[in-house]
Write a protein that holds these residues in place. Sequence first.
Motif, PDB file in Angstrom:
ATOM      1  N   ALA A   1      34.666  90.973  -4.873  1.00  0.00           N
ATOM      2  CA  ALA A   1      35.636  90.952  -3.795  1.00  0.00           C
ATOM      3  C   ALA A   1      36.477  89.861  -4.043  1.00  0.00           C
ATOM      4  CB  ALA A   1      34.874  90.618  -2.508  1.00  0.00           C
ATOM      5  N   GLY A   2      36.338  89.064  -5.002  1.00  0.00           N
ATOM      6  CA  GLY A   2      37.592  87.749  -5.423  1.00  0.00           C
ATOM      7  C   GLY A   2      37.300  86.633  -4.524  1.00  0.00           C
ATOM      8  N   LEU A   3      35.993  86.625  -3.846  1.00  0.00           N
ATOM      9  CA  LEU A   3      35.925  85.368  -3.182  1.00  0.00           C
ATOM     10  C   LEU A   3      35.365  84.242  -3.926  1.00  0.00           C
ATOM     11  CD1 LEU A   3      35.887  87.441  -1.081  1.00  0.00           C
ATOM     12  CD2 LEU A   3      34.232  86.159   0.304  1.00  0.00           C
ATOM     13  N   ARG A   4      35.450  83.122  -3.720  1.00  0.00           N
ATOM     14  CA  ARG A   4      35.134  81.698  -4.353  1.00  0.00           C
ATOM     15  C   ARG A   4      33.801  81.519  -3.929  1.00  0.00           C
ATOM     16  NH1 ARG A   4      40.420  83.013  -3.309  1.00  0.00           N
ATOM     17  NH2 ARG A   4      41.712  82.426  -4.779  1.00  0.00           N
ATOM     18  N   LEU A   5      32.965  80.915  -4.816  1.00  0.00           N
ATOM     19  CA  LEU A   5      31.482  80.494  -4.387  1.00  0.00           C
ATOM     20  C   LEU A   5      31.351  79.147  -4.622  1.00  0.00           C
ATOM     21  CD1 LEU A   5      28.552  81.588  -3.619  1.00  0.00           C
ATOM     22  CD2 LEU A   5      28.299  81.966  -5.950  1.00  0.00           C
ATOM     23  N   GLY A   6      30.619  78.428  -3.559  1.00  0.00           N
ATOM     24  CA  GLY A   6      30.267  77.198  -3.749  1.00  0.00           C
ATOM     25  C   GLY A   6      28.805  77.011  -3.774  1.00  0.00           C
ATOM     26  N   ILE A   7      28.015  76.320  -4.319  1.00  0.00           N
ATOM     27  CA  ILE A   7      26.510  76.070  -4.395  1.00  0.00           C
ATOM     28  C   ILE A   7      25.882  74.770  -4.356  1.00  0.00           C
ATOM     29  CG2 ILE A   7      24.471  76.647  -5.707  1.00  0.00           C
ATOM     30  CD1 ILE A   7      25.989  78.872  -7.305  1.00  0.00           C
ATOM     31  N   SER A   8      25.069  74.587  -3.265  1.00  0.00           N
ATOM     32  CA  SER A   8      24.511  73.361  -3.215  1.00  0.00           C
ATOM     33  C   SER A   8      23.435  73.206  -4.351  1.00  0.00           C
ATOM     34  CB  SER A   8      23.574  73.201  -1.816  1.00  0.00           C
ATOM     35  OG  SER A   8      24.606  73.334  -0.652  1.00  0.00           O
ATOM     36  N   THR A   9      23.470  72.003  -4.747  1.00  0.00           N
ATOM     37  CA  THR A   9      22.469  71.519  -5.901  1.00  0.00           C
ATOM     38  C   THR A   9      21.910  69.944  -5.347  1.00  0.00           C
ATOM     39  OG1 THR A   9      24.082  70.351  -7.280  1.00  0.00           O
ATOM     40  CG2 THR A   9      23.632  72.732  -7.334  1.00  0.00           C
ATOM     41  N   HIS A  10      20.622  69.785  -5.977  1.00  0.00           N
ATOM     42  CA  HIS A  10      20.166  68.445  -5.781  1.00  0.00           C
ATOM     43  C   HIS A  10      19.608  67.824  -6.795  1.00  0.00           C
ATOM     44  CE1 HIS A  10      19.830  71.417  -2.342  1.00  0.00           C
ATOM     45  NE2 HIS A  10      20.159  70.438  -1.461  1.00  0.00           N
ATOM     46  N   SER A  11      19.775  68.439  -7.980  1.00  0.00           N
ATOM     47  CA  SER A  11      18.963  67.943  -9.370  1.00  0.00           C
ATOM     48  C   SER A  11      19.649  68.587 -10.560  1.00  0.00           C
ATOM     49  CB  SER A  11      17.428  68.271  -9.311  1.00  0.00           C
ATOM     50  OG  SER A  11      17.257  69.741  -9.304  1.00  0.00           O
ATOM     51  N   GLU A  12      19.330  68.010 -11.628  1.00  0.00           N
ATOM     52  CA  GLU A  12      19.711  68.700 -12.946  1.00  0.00           C
ATOM     53  C   GLU A  12      19.488  69.972 -13.029  1.00  0.00           C
ATOM     54  OE1 GLU A  12      19.511  64.233 -13.315  1.00  0.00           O
ATOM     55  OE2 GLU A  12      17.918  65.957 -12.610  1.00  0.00           O
ATOM     56  N   TYR A  13      18.028  70.589 -12.889  1.00  0.00           N
ATOM     57  CA  TYR A  13      17.573  71.848 -12.998  1.00  0.00           C
ATOM     58  C   TYR A  13      18.581  72.964 -12.202  1.00  0.00           C
ATOM     59  CZ  TYR A  13      14.154  75.606 -13.335  1.00  0.00           C
ATOM     60  OH  TYR A  13      13.576  76.749 -13.630  1.00  0.00           O
TER      61      TYR A  13
END
Length: 480
Positions: free
Chosen positions: A370-382
Amino acid sequence: MSYKLSSFEQQIGAVSYIDCIGAKQLSVSELLPLLLNSSGYLTADLEQNSAAAKIIRVVIDAQQLRNQIAETNTALKALNTENVQIVCELLLTTEQLSDTVDIQQCSNQLLQLAQLSNLLICDLKLFTAITGAQLLADNSQQHNAQLLADLSLKGVVLRSSPANPCWFYCTTASQGSLAFSNQPSDTALNTESGDTEFTSRGSLSAAITAFMLNAKRSCDALVLALAYLHQQSECATAQPLAECLTSSAQAWPCDLHHYPTLDTGLADSKLAAFAPTDTFSLGLYPVVDSISWLEKLLKLGVKTIQLRIKDTAAEQLEKLIEKAAQLGSLYKARLFINDYWQLAIKYQCYGVHLGQEDLDTTDLSAIAAAGLRLGISTHSEYEWLRAIAIKPSYIAMGTVYPTQTKPAILIGLINLQRWCKTLAEHYPLVAIGGIKLNNIEPVLATGVGSIAVVTAITTAEDYPLATRQLTQLQQPQRRV
């Protein structure tokens, strides 16, 4: 106890560690000084642990298998394991196991050692020979989790063939395959052949233990250990091992080039990279829970914003997302919708933001298509390696400071600075968690290009003033 478990024991912060290794093997103490002196040591994190906590590293080679495996098991059984983490590395091949006088007895003793351990590191073939089980990356997480449970094992790191090394990490809660696309020719990671000084001495378990002593979970310690050894392998082509282990230039791994790729089953071969944002410096990034707040801040000129709505009926929710999309378009803002990706696609919002727990249940291909951007929450290297595998538009990192909005992993400023140094050239980065006007400057000093705030604006006495002040403090993302 007739058998002395430790060749030495040391205290690091509030956690003690023991190396139960042979004389020729690499000890944790050979790796720790460099890591402890790099970029500030996480003493505060370690002091949260019980003073009785221990990390025990056990390395078994062919000689130890013959001479002291039974005594090692007896000593480990006698421990109060509630506050003990045991990392066990088996420097054995199936051929060496076959050469033992009593193969069945040795296999039983190794399985018993594996069951006592929190993390077992060995060759995939050896694991199968000891357990009679096939633990494979191609199997579902549910299948592998059940297999581990049936074997009474907590976690494993299994290495594939020497020609194309890959490490399969599996616990009852998660699994993933790690590999290097830029494997050095003189590899320091070849634990089967023992051709290099690093690997013949049990370097992987030593590095994992060293990072666990830096308050890292086993999954993150594994990622860091592989990156550290990859970094050292490049150093080793030009310098002796002793110089590599004391070189100020070879400390905590902060170059993405040295990190393995991580496949946790999210990345489909047909999945393209998500649409990029128009800048690496997303600036002030308010997270709001209502259309009212969304409109107020867009009118003030905020250009990056997230709508995070919880516990709303489906019919009402769709109307809110539709209205939000109209406002985002009107003010030409980067509007991200938290979680509700189907509605974000339907109303063509700028992007979607997902937490780690949402990735497994979301149709990522639909968002990308759909051409939407995606942001992802992270809390560590893995977790940020897991995010990188699907090529998101930006990566959020937190929680930086303690917050009351929801329970979360506290990463602190030191981790944030290291991660910015590793990733700032590759992805827009967002720091989140407890950030306010009175503590924002140290966060900005890490090099991050965006600060996400929740209550810093919505609970301010003068929210337009707070918004202006926070906006003025934003700066371009940089690699520190």
